[in-house]
Design a protein around this motif. Structure first.
Motif, PDB file in Angstrom:
ATOM      1  N   ALA A 171      31.311  68.790  39.725  1.00 26.11           N
ATOM      2  CA  ALA A 171      31.259  69.986  40.578  1.00 26.11           C
ATOM      3  C   ALA A 171      29.817  70.488  40.620  1.00 26.11           C
ATOM      4  CB  ALA A 171      32.189  71.059  40.017  1.00 26.11           C
ATOM      5  N   SER A 172      29.453  71.173  41.689  1.00 30.45           N
ATOM      6  CA  SER A 172      28.070  71.629  41.843  1.00 30.45           C
ATOM      7  C   SER A 172      27.644  72.520  40.682  1.00 30.45           C
ATOM      8  CB  SER A 172      27.898  72.369  43.169  1.00 30.45           C
ATOM      9  OG  SER A 172      28.795  73.469  43.248  1.00 30.45           O
ATOM     10  N   SER A 173      28.576  73.351  40.168  1.00 28.13           N
ATOM     11  CA  SER A 173      28.237  74.226  39.038  1.00 28.13           C
ATOM     12  C   SER A 173      27.906  73.416  37.787  1.00 28.13           C
ATOM     13  CB  SER A 173      29.403  75.179  38.749  1.00 28.13           C
ATOM     14  OG  SER A 173      30.600  74.457  38.495  1.00 28.13           O
ATOM     15  N   GLU A 175      26.826  70.249  37.917  1.00 27.81           N
ATOM     16  CA  GLU A 175      25.605  69.511  38.255  1.00 27.81           C
ATOM     17  C   GLU A 175      24.369  70.345  37.947  1.00 27.81           C
ATOM     18  OE1 GLU A 175      25.855  66.189  39.965  1.00 27.81           O
ATOM     19  OE2 GLU A 175      23.929  66.247  38.948  1.00 27.81           O
ATOM     20  N   GLN A 176      24.465  71.641  38.194  1.00 24.39           N
ATOM     21  CA  GLN A 176      23.316  72.524  38.004  1.00 24.39           C
ATOM     22  C   GLN A 176      23.124  72.938  36.546  1.00 24.39           C
ATOM     23  OE1 GLN A 176      23.997  75.766  40.721  1.00 24.39           O
ATOM     24  NE2 GLN A 176      24.157  74.396  42.489  1.00 24.39           N
ATOM     25  N   SER A 177      24.223  73.087  35.810  1.00 23.74           N
ATOM     26  CA  SER A 177      24.118  73.650  34.456  1.00 23.74           C
ATOM     27  C   SER A 177      24.114  72.618  33.339  1.00 23.74           C
ATOM     28  CB  SER A 177      25.279  74.625  34.213  1.00 23.74           C
ATOM     29  OG  SER A 177      26.527  73.944  34.284  1.00 23.74           O
ATOM     30  N   LEU A 178      24.641  71.438  33.586  1.00 19.22           N
ATOM     31  CA  LEU A 178      24.769  70.447  32.524  1.00 19.22           C
ATOM     32  C   LEU A 178      23.435  69.730  32.289  1.00 19.22           C
ATOM     33  CD1 LEU A 178      27.313  69.656  30.882  1.00 19.22           C
ATOM     34  CD2 LEU A 178      27.512  67.645  32.345  1.00 19.22           C
ATOM     35  N   PRO A 179      22.994  69.614  31.037  1.00 16.71           N
ATOM     36  CA  PRO A 179      21.754  68.878  30.750  1.00 16.71           C
ATOM     37  C   PRO A 179      21.873  67.416  31.175  1.00 16.71           C
ATOM     38  CG  PRO A 179      22.455  70.173  28.851  1.00 16.71           C
ATOM     39  CD  PRO A 179      23.572  70.212  29.833  1.00 16.71           C
ATOM     40  N   GLU A 180      20.752  66.819  31.521  1.00 21.60           N
ATOM     41  CA  GLU A 180      20.759  65.432  31.988  1.00 21.60           C
ATOM     42  C   GLU A 180      21.346  64.488  30.946  1.00 21.60           C
ATOM     43  OE1 GLU A 180      19.805  66.095  35.701  1.00 21.60           O
ATOM     44  OE2 GLU A 180      20.092  64.062  34.899  1.00 21.60           O
ATOM     45  N   GLU A 181      21.084  64.756  29.680  1.00 23.52           N
ATOM     46  CA  GLU A 181      21.619  63.904  28.612  1.00 23.52           C
ATOM     47  C   GLU A 181      23.141  63.926  28.612  1.00 23.52           C
ATOM     48  OE1 GLU A 181      20.153  64.907  24.764  1.00 23.52           O
ATOM     49  OE2 GLU A 181      21.362  63.398  23.729  1.00 23.52           O
TER      50      GLU A 181
END
Length: 294
Positions: A171-173, A175-181
């Motif tokens: 979800a976009s939320s 995608e924006q908040s989750l760290p890349e790792e």
């Protein structure tokens, strides 16, 4: 460097029709004919004459193909100091014409059908494959493309993966908040799991946290095995702990919640403390399911 002194191919062979892979077919041939593939090695690919001798021997061990087929026949696999997995295989074609490859998704499959690694390879590097030929090649998987530490030496196979690989849908939320790792971990998890059956939608528990407030936070992977996007407006859930006790149940309203075709989507569901039925649940193992699936 590799396969010196080898007496047999360590991997199995996977075969696909040239029409399915390349949209190439010669209709005049008898489909029951047997086609032997002659060894074709690129210049400067070998380290020694001995390696060429071994490759010729191993290629002769391959069974003939039927007309209009392309195959990957495993020779051996090795790992290097950086953790890369190097899989050596013959790329074989039974067509009476030269063929050229583009980018192709390829999966490494274990003896029991488990996914070991996958990657999209640029096979244009193999250059033009002559008619009725067999060309050895190294397929290199980097550590983040490998899903297990248990690598078999025998009984594995490389295979062309034409169907779109089951993938992660965030979800976009998220995608924006989750760290890349964390995104990378989720992607690797989804890729390593056996995909849902065609048309199946199921749930996999990712995390259960019982907050000090009494609320229960349940993170699930919603897995869509359908070839169509699905929209979920409401979802009743039951949570069981390791003892088989129902520790919480409730319904959730979802707004514009879509799980794309052939993807898995993580989501967190929060049960208020009033809906939690057990003070000290055992989350060593647990499961979540809609009531009709209990």
């Amino acid at each position: 460097m590799f396969f010196t002194g080898k007496k047999k191919n360590r991997g199995k062979e996977s075969i696909i029709s040239s029409e399915e892979l390349l949209d190439e077919k010669i209709v005049s041939e008898n489909e029951n004919d047997e086609v032997k593939t002659e060894l074709s090695i690129l210049p400067d690919w070998l380290d020694s004459d001995e390696q060429e001798y071994v490759l010729r021997f191993l290629n002769n061990e391959n069974k003939p193909l039927k007309p209009n087929q392309v195959s990957l026949s495993g020779i051996e696999l090795n790992t290097d100091d950086e953790g890369n997995l190097i899989v050596t295989a013959f790329v074989r074609s039974s067509l009476n014409k030269a063929i050229q490859f583009d980018s192709v998704p390829i999966v490494l499959i274990g003896p029991d059908g488990e996914r070991i690694a996958s990657k999209v390879f640029d096979l244009s590097e193999i250059e033009e494959l002559p008619p009725r030929s067999s060309r050895p090649w190294h397929f290199i998987f980097s550590p983040h493309e490998i899903y297990t530490t248990s690598i078999p030496q025998d009984g594995w196979q490389l295979a062309f993966e034409l169907k779109k690989e089951h993938s992660l849908d965030l979800a976009s939320s998220w995608e924006q908040s989750l760290p890349e790792e964390e995104k990378e971990k989720l992607k690797n998890l989804v890729s390593s799991l056996q995909p849902p059956k065609p048309g199946e939608v199921n749930f996999m528990g990712l995390q259960a946290i019982h907050k000090e407030t009494g609320d229960l936070h349940i993170t699930l992977l919603i897995r869509n095995g359908s070839d169509k996007n699905i929209n979920i407006e409401s979802l009743p859930l039951i949570i069981e702990d390791a003892s088989g006790d129902i520790i919480a149940s409730g319904g959730f309203k979802l707004e514009d919640f879509e799980v794309k075709a052939n993807t898995s989507k993580p989501w967190t569901f929060i049960f208020p403390g009033a809906l939690v039925q057990k003070e000290q649940p055992d989350f060593s193992t647990w499961k979540a399911y809609p009531p009709q699936q209990g």
